[in-house]
Design an enzyme around this catalytic site. Structure first.
Site, PDB file in Angstrom:
ATOM      1  N   GLY A   1       4.416  10.205  -3.016  1.00 51.56           N
ATOM      2  CA  GLY A   1       4.285   9.050  -3.763  1.00 51.56           C
ATOM      3  C   GLY A   1       3.183   8.973  -4.767  1.00 51.56           C
ATOM      4  O   GLY A   1       2.026   9.534  -4.568  1.00 51.56           O
ATOM      5  N   CYS A   2       3.263   8.031  -5.614  1.00 55.56           N
ATOM      6  CA  CYS A   2       2.045   7.812  -6.461  1.00 55.56           C
ATOM      7  C   CYS A   2       0.832   7.353  -5.905  1.00 55.56           C
ATOM      8  O   CYS A   2      -0.344   7.885  -6.157  1.00 55.56           O
ATOM      9  CB  CYS A   2       2.569   6.949  -7.737  1.00 55.56           C
ATOM     10  SG  CYS A   2       3.387   5.722  -7.528  1.00 55.56           S
ATOM     11  N   PHE A   3       0.905   5.761  -5.283  1.00 54.46           N
ATOM     12  CA  PHE A   3      -0.048   5.442  -4.635  1.00 54.46           C
ATOM     13  C   PHE A   3      -0.561   6.350  -3.562  1.00 54.46           C
ATOM     14  O   PHE A   3      -1.647   6.475  -3.315  1.00 54.46           O
ATOM     15  CB  PHE A   3       0.318   4.020  -4.064  1.00 54.46           C
ATOM     16  CG  PHE A   3      -0.113   2.985  -4.840  1.00 54.46           C
ATOM     17  CD1 PHE A   3      -1.332   2.747  -5.349  1.00 54.46           C
ATOM     18  CD2 PHE A   3       0.969   1.854  -5.213  1.00 54.46           C
ATOM     19  CE1 PHE A   3      -1.694   1.676  -6.118  1.00 54.46           C
ATOM     20  CE2 PHE A   3       0.481   0.632  -6.007  1.00 54.46           C
ATOM     21  CZ  PHE A   3      -0.819   0.625  -6.391  1.00 54.46           C
TER      22      PHE A   3
ATOM     23  N   ALA B   1      -3.310   9.084  -4.833  1.00 58.05           N
ATOM     24  CA  ALA B   1      -4.497   8.406  -5.140  1.00 58.05           C
ATOM     25  C   ALA B   1      -5.193   8.015  -3.947  1.00 58.05           C
ATOM     26  O   ALA B   1      -6.315   8.251  -3.875  1.00 58.05           O
ATOM     27  CB  ALA B   1      -4.298   7.006  -6.029  1.00 58.05           C
TER      28      ALA B   1
END
Length: 336
Positions: free
Chosen positions: A144-146, A149
């Site tokens: 996933g994106c979050f 990061a």
């Protein structure tokens, strides 16, 4: 693969991640894009959904699937990937990269794979943690994106067993993180000049973040991770600030992070406070470390559609097929 290009197909090519994937694969030196499938846009040229591709390709959206591909990208909604694979048969030789959350870290502890109902094994696709496993894999569950990061902010600490106190994270994301379907919080008139939090301390990406960190420091119980996500008044990008008590000096922390990411081409440590435009339209993650009293503060930023989705999927494809990891991903940020 020798000199032969990798033949690729896309399922769900009309959305944001499908569009980014189209742009990347059309310009990839080692890829032939065979088809892009879309239920809603079948029979239409791809530039009908992605206007910036006018003049770049004459490809049309398809309502059928070609079996003569080496890799299949699934750019469908959460829950739809499992359903799609259950309803359609593909040759065992075809590698699958799923951009949904359907196969992320659902297997047994100590194993980097999730097994779907047809017996396919999906390896979690975070190259900065599992590059060797990805290179040997058949199918990939893209992170996933979050989750990307935040994990990139914390992996070096976990690799040395240094996450011993509660972690606090705040993060802001652009409107494209919510997908292309309209919702009250994605309209321009609501989003512009506005900000709100959502899924406070309960974001779905916490599951994969905790699982990855547990894999790196399995001999001790992982403390709580408190995450507050925000919707930002911009279209692309994620900026997260993670902080926790840490006994390292700032010089020791810099050395740890520099060493951990020394062989990973898409992660860079900034000597000064970075800004989001440095990563937008790239596959980069930029990290910035600070020490405030006993607290180590790690700023991490990525483009949610690239390193947080389609760019990372191409990075994983490159690893699967023995290509240069950066192939097709040397992209230009927009500094102004």
């Amino acid at each position: 693969m020798g000199n032969r290009k990798v033949k690729a197909g896309i399922i769900g090519g009309a959305g944001y991640t499908g569009g980014e994937l189209l742009r990347l694969l059309l310009n990839h030196p080692n890829v032939e894009l065979v088809f892009t499938h879309s239920k809603s846009q079948a029979g239409k040229p791809v530039y009908s959904a992605h206007a910036d591709l006018l003049g770049e390709t004459e490809l049309y959206f398809s309502d059928s699937f070609e079996q003569e591909v080496d890799v299949l990208f699934l750019c469908v909604g959460h829950g739809e990937a499992k359903k799609f694979l259950a309803e359609n048969n593909f040759a065992e030789s075809i590698k699958i990269i799923d951009l949904s959350q359907d196969f992320r870290w659902n297997g047994e502890a100590g194993k980097a794979q999730t097994i779907d109902t047809t017996g396919r094994a999906f390896t979690y696709g975070l190259p900065e943690m599992l590059r060797e496993s990805i290179q040997q894999a058949q199918h990939i569950a893209n992170p996933g994106c979050f989750a990307t990061a935040i994990q990139l902010a914390l992996l070096p600490l976990a690799s040395k067993g240094l996450i011993t106190e509660e972690v606090h994270v705040s993060g802001i994301t652009g409107s494209t993180g919510a997908g292309q379907s309209l919702s009250p919080t994605s309209h321009y008139s609501w989003r512009s000049g506005n900000i709100s939090n959502y899924k406070v301390l309960n974001h779905q990406h916490l599951n994969e973040i905790r699982r990855s960190l547990n894999e790196l420091q399995p001999t001790q119980e992982l403390p709580a991770i408190h995450f507050v996500p925000y919707r930002g008044p911009f279209t692309r990008g994620i900026l997260c600030t993670s902080y926790l008590p840490c006994g390292l000096t700032i010089d020791e922390a810099q050395q740890l992070y520099s060493s951990y990411y020394s062989t990973h081409p898409f992660v860079a440590l900034s000597p000064v406070t970075p800004d989001l435009k440095q990563v937008v339209n790239t596959n980069k993650c930029i990290l910035y470390l600070e020490k405030q009293g006993e607290m180590l503060v790690i700023t991490s930023m990525i483009d949610n559609l690239l390193k947080g989705a389609s760019g990372q999927a191409v990075q994983n494809m490159n690893l699967l097929f023995g290509l240069e990891e950066t192939a097709g991903l040397k992209l230009k940020p927009s500094g102004f």
